[in-house]
Design a protein around this motif. Structure first.
Motif, short mmCIF file in Angstrom:
data_model
loop_
_atom_site.label_atom_id
_atom_site.label_comp_id
_atom_site.label_asym_id
_atom_site.label_seq_id
_atom_site.Cartn_x
_atom_site.Cartn_y
_atom_site.Cartn_z
N PRO A 150 84.05 -11.60 52.89
CA PRO A 150 83.69 -11.73 51.48
C PRO A 150 84.84 -11.25 50.59
N ILE A 151 85.00 -11.92 49.46
CA ILE A 151 86.11 -11.61 48.57
C ILE A 151 85.62 -11.65 47.12
N LYS A 152 86.17 -10.76 46.31
CA LYS A 152 85.83 -10.70 44.89
C LYS A 152 86.72 -11.66 44.10
N GLY A 153 86.23 -12.06 42.95
CA GLY A 153 86.99 -12.96 42.09
C GLY A 153 88.35 -12.41 41.70
N ILE A 154 88.42 -11.13 41.41
CA ILE A 154 89.69 -10.52 41.02
C ILE A 154 90.70 -10.59 42.15
N ASN A 157 75.98 -1.87 49.93
CA ASN A 157 76.52 -0.59 49.49
C ASN A 157 77.25 -0.68 48.15
N ASN A 158 77.28 -1.88 47.54
CA ASN A 158 77.95 -2.06 46.26
C ASN A 158 77.23 -3.16 45.49
N ARG A 159 76.23 -2.79 44.73
CA ARG A 159 75.40 -3.76 44.01
C ARG A 159 76.06 -4.25 42.72
N LYS A 160 77.14 -3.64 42.32
CA LYS A 160 77.78 -3.97 41.05
C LYS A 160 78.68 -5.21 41.15
N GLU A 161 79.48 -5.27 42.20
CA GLU A 161 80.48 -6.32 42.31
C GLU A 161 79.95 -7.54 43.05
N ILE A 162 80.43 -8.71 42.61
CA ILE A 162 80.03 -9.98 43.22
C ILE A 162 81.10 -10.42 44.19
#
Length: 170
Positions: free
Chosen positions: A76-80, A113-118
C-alpha cells in the motif's frame, strides 16, 4: 580558428543558448514519443482481451499508467509517496487516483494502526494493466540498448554525463 567555431564570445554564448534550447525541446519530444509508444504497445497487448479492455486502456493517460505502476510496485502507498516518486503535484495525484477509483482500477483503504492516512492498492483489473505494463519494460529497455550501440564510447559517456547533470539540476 576553424570555420565552425564562433568568432567571439557573444556568438559562442548565442550558439550555446540555441543548442541548449534545441536539446530541451528534443528531450521533451523524446519523452512524449516514448509515452505514445508505451501506450500503443500496451494497447497491442490488450487487443486479445476484448474491446472493453481496449476502451478502458484508451481512457487512461500516461500519468494514470505511471500512478498504477507506482501503486503496483509499492502497495500500500500514500498519495504523497506517489507524488514524490513521479515528481508531480499532490493535486495531480488526487485527480488521477479519483479517476482510477471510479474506474475500479484501484481501491483506497486506511490501515488498522493508522486511520488518518489513505493508502492505495490495485484492484484485480488494475493489477492486470500493471502486469501488462511491466511486460513492456524489458522490451523497451532492449530497444534502447540496441539504439545506443550506434554511438562510440566517448559519445555514450557524454550522454551519460548529460543525463546525470540534467537529472541533478534541481
Amino acid at each position: 580558428m576553424t570555420s565552425t567555431q564562433p568568432e567571439n564570445e557573444d556568438q559562442a554564448l548565442q550558439e550555446k543558448l540555441r543548442l541548449s534550447e534545441q536539446i530541451v525541446h528534443l528531450t521533451i519530444q523524446i519523452r512524449q514519443q516514448e509515452e505514445r509508444d508505451d501506450q500503443e504497445r500496451l494497447l497491442e497487448l490488450v487487443q486479445t482481451k476484448g474491446q472493453a479492455w481496449v476502451d478502458l486502456l484508451q481512457s487512461l493517460n500516461v500519468t494514470a499508467l505511471h500512478v498504477l505502476s507506482a501503486i503496483g510496485e509499492h502497495e500500500p502507498i500514500k498519495g504523497i509517496q506517489i507524488a514524490r516518486q513521479l515528481g508531480i503535484t499532490k493535486g495531480a495525484i488526487s485527480k488521477v487516483t479519483r479517476k482510477l477509483l471510479e474506474q475500479e482500477l484501484i481501491f483506497s483503504e486506511r490501515l488498522p494502526n493508522n486511520r488518518k492516512e489513505i493508502y492505495f492498492r490495485l484492484s484485480q483489473k488494475g493489477r492486470e494493466i500493471f502486469k501488462w505494463h511491466q511486460q513492456l519494460h524489458p522490451q523497451l529497455e532492449e530497444q534502447g540498448r540496441q539504439f545506443l550501440l550506434r554511438y562510440s564510447i566517448d559519445e555514450l559517456q557524454l550522454i551519460v554525463r548529460f543525463c546525470q547533470d540534467y537529472l541533478n539540476q534541481g
